[in-house]
Design a protein around this motif. Structure first.
Motif, PDB file in Angstrom:
ATOM      1  N   UNK A  44       0.846  -1.186   0.000  1.00 59.29           N
ATOM      2  CA  UNK A  44       0.000   0.000   0.000  1.00 59.29           C
ATOM      3  C   UNK A  44       0.881   1.236   0.000  1.00 59.29           C
ATOM      4  N   UNK A  45       0.626   2.110  -0.962  1.00 67.75           N
ATOM      5  CA  UNK A  45       1.378   3.360  -1.072  1.00 67.75           C
ATOM      6  C   UNK A  45       1.222   4.182   0.193  1.00 67.75           C
ATOM      7  N   UNK A  46       0.024   4.152   0.767  1.00 67.44           N
ATOM      8  CA  UNK A  46      -0.263   5.011   1.916  1.00 67.44           C
ATOM      9  C   UNK A  46       0.627   4.674   3.097  1.00 67.44           C
ATOM     10  N   UNK A  47       1.116   3.438   3.170  1.00 65.88           N
ATOM     11  CA  UNK A  47       1.962   3.069   4.302  1.00 65.88           C
ATOM     12  C   UNK A  47       3.339   3.719   4.231  1.00 65.88           C
ATOM     13  N   UNK A  48       3.604   4.491   3.189  1.00 67.53           N
ATOM     14  CA  UNK A  48       4.820   5.296   3.175  1.00 67.53           C
ATOM     15  C   UNK A  48       4.645   6.579   3.964  1.00 67.53           C
ATOM     16  N   UNK A  49       3.405   6.914   4.301  1.00 65.82           N
ATOM     17  CA  UNK A  49       3.154   8.061   5.178  1.00 65.82           C
ATOM     18  C   UNK A  49       3.516   7.598   6.574  1.00 65.82           C
ATOM     19  N   UNK A  50       4.256   8.423   7.326  1.00 64.01           N
ATOM     20  CA  UNK A  50       4.882   7.864   8.529  1.00 64.01           C
ATOM     21  C   UNK A  50       3.898   7.332   9.565  1.00 64.01           C
ATOM     22  N   UNK A  51       2.777   8.024   9.769  1.00 59.70           N
ATOM     23  CA  UNK A  51       1.867   7.520  10.796  1.00 59.70           C
ATOM     24  C   UNK A  51       1.107   6.285  10.312  1.00 59.70           C
ATOM     25  N   UNK A  52       0.834   6.220   9.011  1.00 57.25           N
ATOM     26  CA  UNK A  52       0.193   5.015   8.472  1.00 57.25           C
ATOM     27  C   UNK A  52       1.149   3.837   8.594  1.00 57.25           C
ATOM     28  N   UNK A  53       2.432   4.131   8.385  1.00 55.06           N
ATOM     29  CA  UNK A  53       3.451   3.095   8.508  1.00 55.06           C
ATOM     30  C   UNK A  53       3.505   2.567   9.935  1.00 55.06           C
ATOM     31  N   UNK A  54       3.396   3.478  10.891  1.00 57.24           N
ATOM     32  CA  UNK A  54       3.417   3.075  12.294  1.00 57.24           C
ATOM     33  C   UNK A  54       2.205   2.188  12.598  1.00 57.24           C
ATOM     34  N   UNK A  55       1.032   2.607  12.107  1.00 61.99           N
ATOM     35  CA  UNK A  55      -0.177   1.793  12.312  1.00 61.99           C
ATOM     36  C   UNK A  55       0.031   0.403  11.725  1.00 61.99           C
ATOM     37  N   UNK A  56       0.587   0.370  10.514  1.00 61.79           N
ATOM     38  CA  UNK A  56       0.796  -0.900   9.835  1.00 61.79           C
ATOM     39  C   UNK A  56       1.782  -1.772  10.597  1.00 61.79           C
ATOM     40  N   UNK A  57       2.833  -1.159  11.118  1.00 63.13           N
ATOM     41  CA  UNK A  57       3.808  -1.911  11.913  1.00 63.13           C
ATOM     42  C   UNK A  57       3.166  -2.477  13.168  1.00 63.13           C
ATOM     43  N   UNK A  58       2.194  -1.743  13.706  1.00 59.53           N
ATOM     44  CA  UNK A  58       1.504  -2.230  14.901  1.00 59.53           C
ATOM     45  C   UNK A  58       0.531  -3.343  14.573  1.00 59.53           C
ATOM     46  N   UNK A  59       0.365  -3.613  13.286  1.00 63.89           N
ATOM     47  CA  UNK A  59      -0.514  -4.697  12.870  1.00 63.89           C
ATOM     48  C   UNK A  59      -1.914  -4.245  12.564  1.00 63.89           C
ATOM     49  N   UNK A  72      -5.140  20.249   0.809  1.00 62.64           N
ATOM     50  CA  UNK A  72      -5.088  20.909   2.108  1.00 62.64           C
ATOM     51  C   UNK A  72      -6.226  20.537   3.030  1.00 62.64           C
ATOM     52  N   UNK A  73      -7.220  19.801   2.552  1.00 61.68           N
ATOM     53  CA  UNK A  73      -8.354  19.474   3.414  1.00 61.68           C
ATOM     54  C   UNK A  73      -8.327  18.045   3.929  1.00 61.68           C
ATOM     55  N   UNK A  74      -7.211  17.362   3.733  1.00 57.03           N
ATOM     56  CA  UNK A  74      -7.191  15.949   4.107  1.00 57.03           C
ATOM     57  C   UNK A  74      -6.303  15.717   5.324  1.00 57.03           C
ATOM     58  N   UNK A  75      -6.377  14.503   5.863  1.00 59.54           N
ATOM     59  CA  UNK A  75      -5.599  14.180   7.057  1.00 59.54           C
ATOM     60  C   UNK A  75      -4.112  14.111   6.723  1.00 59.54           C
ATOM     61  N   UNK A  76      -3.791  13.448   5.636  1.00 57.86           N
ATOM     62  CA  UNK A  76      -2.385  13.209   5.324  1.00 57.86           C
ATOM     63  C   UNK A  76      -2.061  13.835   3.966  1.00 57.86           C
ATOM     64  N   UNK A  77      -0.789  13.863   3.590  1.00 58.10           N
ATOM     65  CA  UNK A  77      -0.423  14.534   2.335  1.00 58.10           C
ATOM     66  C   UNK A  77      -0.830  13.792   1.061  1.00 58.10           C
ATOM     67  N   UNK A  78      -1.461  12.628   1.158  1.00 60.85           N
ATOM     68  CA  UNK A  78      -1.827  11.926  -0.079  1.00 60.85           C
ATOM     69  C   UNK A  78      -2.828  12.753  -0.883  1.00 60.85           C
ATOM     70  N   UNK A  79      -3.710  13.441  -0.191  1.00 66.78           N
ATOM     71  CA  UNK A  79      -4.674  14.285  -0.882  1.00 66.78           C
ATOM     72  C   UNK A  79      -3.980  15.363  -1.696  1.00 66.78           C
ATOM     73  N   UNK A  80      -2.985  16.000  -1.079  1.00 71.06           N
ATOM     74  CA  UNK A  80      -2.225  17.028  -1.795  1.00 71.06           C
ATOM     75  C   UNK A  80      -1.497  16.407  -2.974  1.00 71.06           C
ATOM     76  N   UNK A  81      -0.898  15.233  -2.720  1.00 69.91           N
ATOM     77  CA  UNK A  81      -0.126  14.572  -3.768  1.00 69.91           C
ATOM     78  C   UNK A  81      -1.013  14.209  -4.948  1.00 69.91           C
TER      79      UNK A  81
END
Lengths: 322, 450
Positions: free
Chosen positions: B168-183, B397-406
């Motif tokens: 998942x591309x989104x798991x490159x976002x640091x907090x998503x990555x942390x969630x994913x690492x936590x399982x 600018x209206x989203x939680x993470x930078x994927x929206x901007x990207x």
């Protein structure tokens, strides 16, 4: 009075209030009340971790705090941003907010079926209220809408995923009220759906509360489906002696019949006392309940139309305090 | 010749093995740091070096490190973001594949600097073979005493492991990555609290990109000031650029920041010019998320000065006439490429990769993809272009993470610079299905010459 908490000052739409530190902008706005309260589709004060997802409560922070009065560059989600001392927030007074909110409503509606005429939630639907207040009168979306099959999750609950706005409230409530994690979000992006793993049923004494927390008609009560439009029913405060829950509920009556039972919601649509499945689905006889009196529906939508408009004065804790 | 700091030994036979790596000066930095430096000194060197995050945002690494909370008795974590999924970017894969020990050495140094005893490399699921290379290298490092308890008698303990994502591309976002690492499901978290305060398992956490971590090795070896001397201004050091698209020599190049874009595209030691002698039409200098630049803004800025390969120069002119260095995924388009199709392709990617948590991104990315698809296949309307502009504005600018901007930026930039090409797709629906707009009409060139 043992410890005095230093209260902090926040100004929302030119109205100033003192609140405890750690309060979110949204709850500060709710303490002021009235027009300055941003709408919230996913935030639910009693559910830990909820909020931040729907982006309808976006506000503009034109001054971060007394110490650092720089404005925040982006609009922030008021439900998950805490106030700072001297913060100045613009909600209704900011054109950027109005514009962004209109955009969010449009985006929320592009995949919504807009089947309000046959939806049980009509009349008490947060999305309906939101669209009425902030939406445009027509959609610019010209493609096929996302569709899902309807699923029965358990004996009493119907999941109509097509209407879902993915607020995650039902996921949080199931995680926080019940022992096991029972359902969650599957897939991702606009294909995500609320679901149980391989169509398990949700089986828990309190799982019926997912119906109450759902802001739209995605989770509906199968014992009430298609019985009546909600505004033709008469809501009455009622209580019963129940071993599992407080027994404080609202019964919605058609004549002398109880059509459905829900928990008591406050004016932001939030339930403070969750009720058990037994009270909600099985106690449908008048003899099961002690009727306390008419329920004051404190919402501005169609559901409160022709309901006890001249009844007792609206309970406003703020006014009483002052 | 520009200097190389990361890839100088990449062509040595067997550099992926511990013995060869060690013989070529490997683990000298760890030796130096453990013997003669305190963790604070390592952080200080990184601060002095002016190293900036190589994952895309370009945030100063030393400053990020100094933000980490240090409550008593709470373990801290250091994570390596190897979830390299940005279309056009493949530099981290090259590093990990060729010199895995460099990353491990950088991980030891960074963990030492931050006082972390358990560190993780989060690698994207598609890099399974790289994961095996890394695991072999980690095993070698354990055998030789560079990982584990009491490393080389210094009293510093570090355990390092690799965790693969599930693609998942989104798991490159640091907090998503942390969630994913936590399982958990890889949904980005709301910020604040930032990971430096509450990250992995609610403990203070720092997440850095592979290349950033590797760059710590030369910084410790040669000193922060020496590193700051390489490069230009606030863009210190070298940067790996993964060059792709219509160029003669696609590949990963290590450049000293500050060389001109022109030299990078046409120089023989880099991309070697546009393939088949065609003309340059456009360039995406930093991975698919950054705004696309039309050819007249690639080598020169709007003011007419030379554009350099650096954070500042590529961003010159803001989004109106500039772009970003981003993650260094340098994509070059020749005159035959269709910008509408390219934009549709990017939009399709972001639609597919949106996590679906917050509404503007979940709904907006799909809508943009559908509108772009309609335009590309000749069914578009002229209002669609304004509609697209409006949708991207509602997402940005209206989203939680930078994927929206990207997701919004490439669409915005394509409309900003190539509006005529979009209009041509509407006006000539048959022609747009048989040939590409390209530079056939030479309209873009007229604009420059006028």
């Amino acid at each position: 009075m043992s410890e005095q908490i230093q209260q902090i000052k926040v100004t929302i739409d030119d109205q100033t209030i003192m609140v405890d530190p750690g309060t979110s902008i949204l709850s500060a706005a709710r303490q002021i009340g009235g027009n300055v309260v941003p709408p919230a589709m996913c935030f639910y004060s009693s559910l830990k971790g909820s909020g931040g997802k729907c982006r309808t409560c976006l506000v503009e922070v034109s001054a971060g705090s007394e110490k650092d009065p720089r404005p925040m560059p982006k609009l922030v989600a008021s439900c998950s941003t805490n106030v700072m001392d001297g913060m100045i927030v613009k909600n209704k007074t900011s054109d950027r907010v109005i514009d962004a909110r209109k955009g969010v409503v449009e985006l929320l509606l592009i995949n919504h079926p807009l089947d309000c005429p046959v939806c049980d939630q009509a009349g008490e639907c947060s999305l309906q209220d939101l669209a009425f207040e902030h939406g445009a009168s027509h959609s610019r979306y010209e493609f096929e809408r996302r569709e899902f099959d309807q699923i029965d999750i358990g004996e009493y609950i119907k999941l109509h995923m097509t209407r879902c706005i993915l607020c995650y409230r039902c996921v949080y409530i199931a995680n926080q009220l019940t022992d096991n994690r029972e359902h969650g979000v599957l897939k991702r992006g606009d294909a995500s759906e609320i679901g149980t793993f391989i169509e398990n049923s949700l089986d828990n004494d309190f799982i019926g509360n997912v119906i109450d927390v759902c802001p739209v008609g995605a989770l509906t009560d199968k014992t009430f489906r298609f019985r009546s439009r909600v505004w033709y029913t008469k809501p009455m405060d009622a209580s019963c002696s129940c071993g599992k829950c407080s027994g404080n509920a609202v019964v919605w009556m058609i004549g002398d019949e109880i059509a459905r039972v829900t928990a008591r919601k406050d004016k932001y649509g939030e339930v403070k006392e969750f009720i058990c499945n037994d009270c909600r689905f099985n106690k449908k006889e008048l003899s099961d309940w002690k009727i306390e009196g008419p329920r004051q529906i404190d919402r501005h939508s169609v559901i409160s139309a022709n309901h006890y408009e001249k009844a007792a004065p609206i309970h406003t804790p703020l006014l009483n305090k002052a | 010749m520009s200097r190389k700091l990361l890839l100088n030994n990449v062509h040595v036979e067997g550099i992926h093995t511990y013995d060869v790596y060690r013989k070529n000066g490997g683990y000298a930095a760890v030796e130096k740091a453990l013997k003669s430096m305190t963790p604070e000194e390592v952080v200080e060197e990184v601060k002095k070096s002016g190293l900036r995050g190589r994952g895309g945002a370009g945030f100063p690494t030393g400053m990020k490190w100094s933000f980490i909370a240090k409550p008593e008795g709470v373990p801290r974590h250091f994570l390596c973001n190897a979830d390299e999924s940005e279309p056009g970017t493949f530099k981290d894969r090259y590093l990990m594949e060729k010199i895995p020990h460099l990353l491990i050495e950088g991980m030891i140094l960074s963990s030492f600097a931050l006082g972390c005893e358990q560190s993780y490399i989060y690698i994207r699921g598609e890099y399974m073979y790289v994961l095996r290379i890394l695991e072999k290298a980690i095993a070698e490092a354990y055998q030789n005493g560079w990982l584990g308890k009491n490393i080389k008698g210094s009293g510093f303990n570090l355990d390092l492991s690799v965790s693969p994502g599930a693609g998942a591309y989104i798991c490159g976002e640091e907090t998503a990555m942390i969630e994913s690492l936590e399982g958990k499901r890889g949904n980005p978290r709301m910020k604040p609290p930032f990971p430096a305060i509450q990250g992995l398992w609610q403990r203070p956490t720092v997440v850095n990109n592979v290349e950033t971590i590797c760059a710590v090795v030369p910084i410790v070896n040669e000193g922060g000031e020496a590193y700051a001397g390489v490069g230009i201004g606030r863009s210190a050091g070298t940067k790996l650029i993964s060059a792709g698209g219509n160029i003669n020599k696609p590949g990963v190049y290590e450049i000293e920041m500050g060389i001109t874009v022109e030299e990078f595209i046409y120089g023989d030691q880099y991309c070697g010019g546009i393939k088949n002698g065609k003309k340059l039409k456009a360039c995406v200098p930093g991975g698919s998320s950054v705004p696309i630049l039309p050819h007249y803004l690639v080598c020169k800025t709007a003011e007419g000065t030379d554009r350099l390969m650096s954070y500042e120069s590529l961003a010159e002119g803001g989004f109106a006439t500039g772009s970003m260095l981003g993650s260094g995924g340098f994509i070059v388009y020749d005159e035959d490429q269709c910008i509408v199709r390219n934009t549709w392709n990017f939009a399709r990617f972001y639609h597919h990769e949106s996590c679906g948590q917050c509404s503007p991104c979940r709904e907006g990315t799909g809508w943009m993809e559908k509108v772009l698809h309609r335009l590309e296949y000749g069914h578009g309307k002229i209002e669609d272009i304004d509609l697209l502009w409006d949708i991207q504005r509602k997402i940005e600018g209206n989203t939680i993470c930078p994927l929206g901007d990207a997701a919004a930026w490439p669409v915005a930039a394509a409309i900003r610079h190539f509006r005529e090409e979009f209009e041509w797709h509407v006006k000539e629906p048959n022609a747009c299905m048989t040939r590409n707009y390209g530079l056939v009409t030479e309209k873009i060139f007229e604009k420059v010459n006028a």
